[in-house]
Design a protein around this motif. Sequence first.
Motif, PDB file in Angstrom:
ATOM      1  N   SER A  24      -7.540   8.609   0.328  1.00 47.44           N
ATOM      2  CA  SER A  24      -6.336   8.076  -0.326  1.00 47.44           C
ATOM      3  C   SER A  24      -6.477   6.610  -0.727  1.00 47.44           C
ATOM      4  CB  SER A  24      -5.093   8.319   0.546  1.00 47.44           C
ATOM      5  OG  SER A  24      -5.086   7.496   1.680  1.00 47.44           O
ATOM      6  N   ILE A  25      -7.096   5.783   0.121  1.00 50.29           N
ATOM      7  CA  ILE A  25      -7.186   4.360  -0.256  1.00 50.29           C
ATOM      8  C   ILE A  25      -8.127   4.138  -1.444  1.00 50.29           C
ATOM      9  CG2 ILE A  25      -8.017   2.116   0.579  1.00 50.29           C
ATOM     10  CD1 ILE A  25      -6.455   2.659   3.107  1.00 50.29           C
ATOM     11  N   GLU A  57      -8.696   6.198  -3.734  1.00 52.15           N
ATOM     12  CA  GLU A  57      -8.045   6.772  -4.903  1.00 52.15           C
ATOM     13  C   GLU A  57      -6.953   5.843  -5.440  1.00 52.15           C
ATOM     14  OE1 GLU A  57      -7.999  11.119  -5.445  1.00 52.15           O
ATOM     15  OE2 GLU A  57      -5.860  10.867  -5.075  1.00 52.15           O
ATOM     16  N   LEU A  58      -6.198   5.225  -4.524  1.00 51.69           N
ATOM     17  CA  LEU A  58      -5.124   4.329  -4.961  1.00 51.69           C
ATOM     18  C   LEU A  58      -5.679   3.168  -5.783  1.00 51.69           C
ATOM     19  CD1 LEU A  58      -2.901   4.143  -1.760  1.00 51.69           C
ATOM     20  CD2 LEU A  58      -2.231   5.036  -3.994  1.00 51.69           C
ATOM     21  N   TYR A 105      -0.457  -0.114  -9.018  1.00 49.52           N
ATOM     22  CA  TYR A 105      -1.265  -0.884  -8.064  1.00 49.52           C
ATOM     23  C   TYR A 105      -2.440  -1.543  -8.770  1.00 49.52           C
ATOM     24  CZ  TYR A 105       1.324   2.417  -5.164  1.00 49.52           C
ATOM     25  OH  TYR A 105       2.308   3.173  -4.598  1.00 49.52           O
ATOM     26  N   ALA A 147      -3.957  -2.349   4.584  1.00 49.87           N
ATOM     27  CA  ALA A 147      -2.556  -2.027   4.864  1.00 49.87           C
ATOM     28  C   ALA A 147      -1.896  -1.469   3.625  1.00 49.87           C
ATOM     29  CB  ALA A 147      -1.812  -3.257   5.362  1.00 49.87           C
ATOM     30  N   GLY A 148      -2.710  -1.093   2.621  1.00 49.82           N
ATOM     31  CA  GLY A 148      -2.168  -0.456   1.436  1.00 49.82           C
ATOM     32  C   GLY A 148      -1.738  -1.455   0.383  1.00 49.82           C
ATOM     33  N   PRO A 149      -1.401  -0.959  -0.808  1.00 48.70           N
ATOM     34  CA  PRO A 149      -1.097  -1.837  -1.940  1.00 48.70           C
ATOM     35  C   PRO A 149       0.316  -2.414  -1.910  1.00 48.70           C
ATOM     36  CG  PRO A 149      -0.985   0.452  -2.620  1.00 48.70           C
ATOM     37  CD  PRO A 149      -1.415   0.460  -1.179  1.00 48.70           C
ATOM     38  N   GLY A 150       1.222  -1.872  -1.099  1.00 51.91           N
ATOM     39  CA  GLY A 150       2.599  -2.369  -1.085  1.00 51.91           C
ATOM     40  C   GLY A 150       3.457  -1.655  -2.105  1.00 51.91           C
ATOM     41  N   GLY A 151       4.754  -1.820  -1.981  1.00 49.65           N
ATOM     42  CA  GLY A 151       5.687  -1.153  -2.875  1.00 49.65           C
ATOM     43  C   GLY A 151       6.997  -0.914  -2.149  1.00 49.65           C
ATOM     44  N   VAL A 152       7.817  -0.045  -2.728  1.00 42.64           N
ATOM     45  CA  VAL A 152       9.124   0.218  -2.121  1.00 42.64           C
ATOM     46  C   VAL A 152       9.017   1.420  -1.187  1.00 42.64           C
ATOM     47  CG1 VAL A 152      11.513   0.822  -2.567  1.00 42.64           C
ATOM     48  CG2 VAL A 152      10.325  -0.750  -4.089  1.00 42.64           C
TER      49      VAL A 152
END
Lengths: 531, 294
Positions: free
Chosen positions: B112-113, B115-116, B126, B136-141
Amino acid sequence: MSSQATVHHDHHDDHHPTGIMRWLTTTNHKDIGTMYLVFSLIMFLLGGIMILGVRAELFQPGLQLVKPEFFNQLIGVHALIMIFAALMPAATGFANWMLPLQIGAPDMALPRLNNWGFWLLPPAAILLTLPFTLALFGIGDGAIATGWTFYAPLSVQGGIGVDFAIFAVHLLGVSSVLGSINVIVTILNMRAPGMTLMKMPMFAWSWLVTAFLLIATIPVLAGAVTMLLTDRHFGTHFFDAAGGGDPILFQHLFWFFGHPEVYIVLLPVWGFMPQILQTFSRKPMYGYKAQVYSLWAIGILALVVWAHHFFTVGMPVPALLYFMYSTMSISLPLAVLFFCWIATIWKGSLTFETPMLFAIGWIVLFGIGGLTGLVLADVAADAQYHHTYFVVAHFHYTLFAGGIMGIMAGVYYWLPKMTGHMFSERLGKLHFWLTAISFNLTFIPQFFLGLAGMPRRIPDYALQFAEFNMISSCAAFVLGLSQLIFVYNIISCVRGGKKATNKVWEGAEGLEWTLSSPPPYHSFTEQPVVK
Amino acid sequence: MASKSQQAEHYFVPNPVIYPVIVSLGLLSLASGFIFNVNNYAAGGWMMLVGTILILSMVFKWMGSIIAESEGGLYKKWEDKSFRVGMIVFICSEVAFFAAFFGALFFMRVISIPELASFDPNFTMYKDFVANWPSAGPGGVVLGKEYVPAKFEPMGAWGLPAINTLLLLTSGATVTWAHWGILKNNRRQLVLGLFMTVALGIAFLACQAVEYHHAYTEMGLTLGAGAYGASFFMLTGFHGFHVLLGTIMLIVILLRSMKGHFTAQRHFGFEGVAWYWHFVDVVWLGLFVFVYWL
């Protein structure tokens, strides 16, 4: 007999608490089996009532009876109840009742654990259905409304019903794991002297594979719903792209459990069905070894095909191909089983008592379920059929015809042994024909609806789907009402009727038929020797 | 014809008991209390407390009756084998439980990372996200709130975690040494070995507590720190919980050993706990390699 054995005999006599305490505290495999079966029947009727609400809403296009939110709750809880609280407990009930009798064991190997395994189920059923009641008092917004699959992100955003369902699944999972431990230990350690593995009844083999699948997959489901819980309340991001997670991860984890679950439900039926077929064909089961190997082949393949449940989610082509071919390869061992079942009745001296009617009907209808599964396993075809009523019809042919009608065959087969009375053949046959016909009338139209593009889980539909839905709804009500015959037949059989002989059926083979009907409270305290 | 020995062999079927029903009732109370609690309804805490008391008291009585039966000589070879097979199957189910969390870790790291970070810049939210691990991921709502990826320091492998590895591996050795003790009927060695194992288990838990405290207060590493934080804390947290259970079971076995329970021939209670301890040990090695080190 040594003095030690005499001391033990005190534990084996028929003295047990009476009334409600007998059932709350029992460590007896027959009592526990009975509780599983009764619980399963009650939950089967409850889940059935829920889906009749759905079918009533779908009788006509437009929104008439229930709110869409409530419609979603009915669908999800119907599925969870039918799978976890009706089908699985019925199979475990048979395992409790019949495995010790079939393999000549004094009881299940771990009786207290066995009691706990059952008594986890009522709390789980309460957790699953409580939100309906709570909503009436203004607490929360009802039961889980995501369908039985809990798909994220819908389930992450859902209301309090999702939390209740998560913990219901936890309790059901613990119950299944305990049940599996008990079955595996019983089969491996409690067989009568001389009963080698390859002399075991097919039901024991099929439950061994079932228990293996449960041990491998139920904890994964527990892990998945735990991640869901922490995503909902403790700020983790397992199923959220913003934190680097992925909603599709949930689908992988869920279906790693969910696909084997289909076989968990069906395998016990594949175990006792050949026994029913051979009884009423009056000739030995065909291809015992081939069936055992096929059961294991299916059990192992079941663990590596899960992603065919979400072909349309966007997967790399090699993954699609792998999951398509591995899924289709399950049809090979399954075809071996089908041919063995058919060869078992081939040129037999057949009679068509109620269990045999259900068994024959089961072969035909479950065959349709299997073949339509092949259609869905095809990636290209699935792009069209995914999430339509074709899928609904397919899995009801496998789970209702293949599962519940199979269980019914087992009930009619063993009921005289369990109660000591014969049931009414006339009502049994009526029950079979009403069930078989109304079942087909309910679900054949759904194949056509699905092919025409009607989506699942939507309370309203376009006008061109009206006729087929009307047929399906009417037949569903007939199907539901005809189960009352089943209930009546069981109750009157428990209360009295013609005395059943030890053997019950002319062609019955196996240790359970050597005991009286009903068997003594403690059977095989001295193990028989199998030659 | 059954041989004489088979005729004499009776399987022990316990008398009716009330404990399992009450444990289930306790679980119902605990679970619904927990649900009310996390959804901010009153009375949740009390329900959890009642549930916990019910469960613990019944487990205490249940285990007590098993110990009494065991010491009363009601369990023979046949029953013993049931317990052994049952314990092995139970540990297999635990392996599957941890596999789910390892699976989630591998999925996020490998699928998943990356791919994002790999979408066409014209069609992704992103744009600036670069795939690396730890992340910690790209962030968002998230659930209506803005989630800004935490700035955190990943947990290194060669500080406390390496010490913890040493502690657990040593405890695996001491519990085996204790086992050799019971096999030789050397009770001193049994008790001493178990005592050292318990001490090492407690030391491990203490180090873990220090590590968590450090992560939360100084490294910015929390449960909410995206894919890394979630997989780190859930994997090490569930493992730590299992170590805690294992330590409690070891303490029970230690106390029983001190009271003179177990013989060189019959000591399944000891062995079951030892197997469980080795299982916890092996899971830790997986954690050390895949969560801390690589």
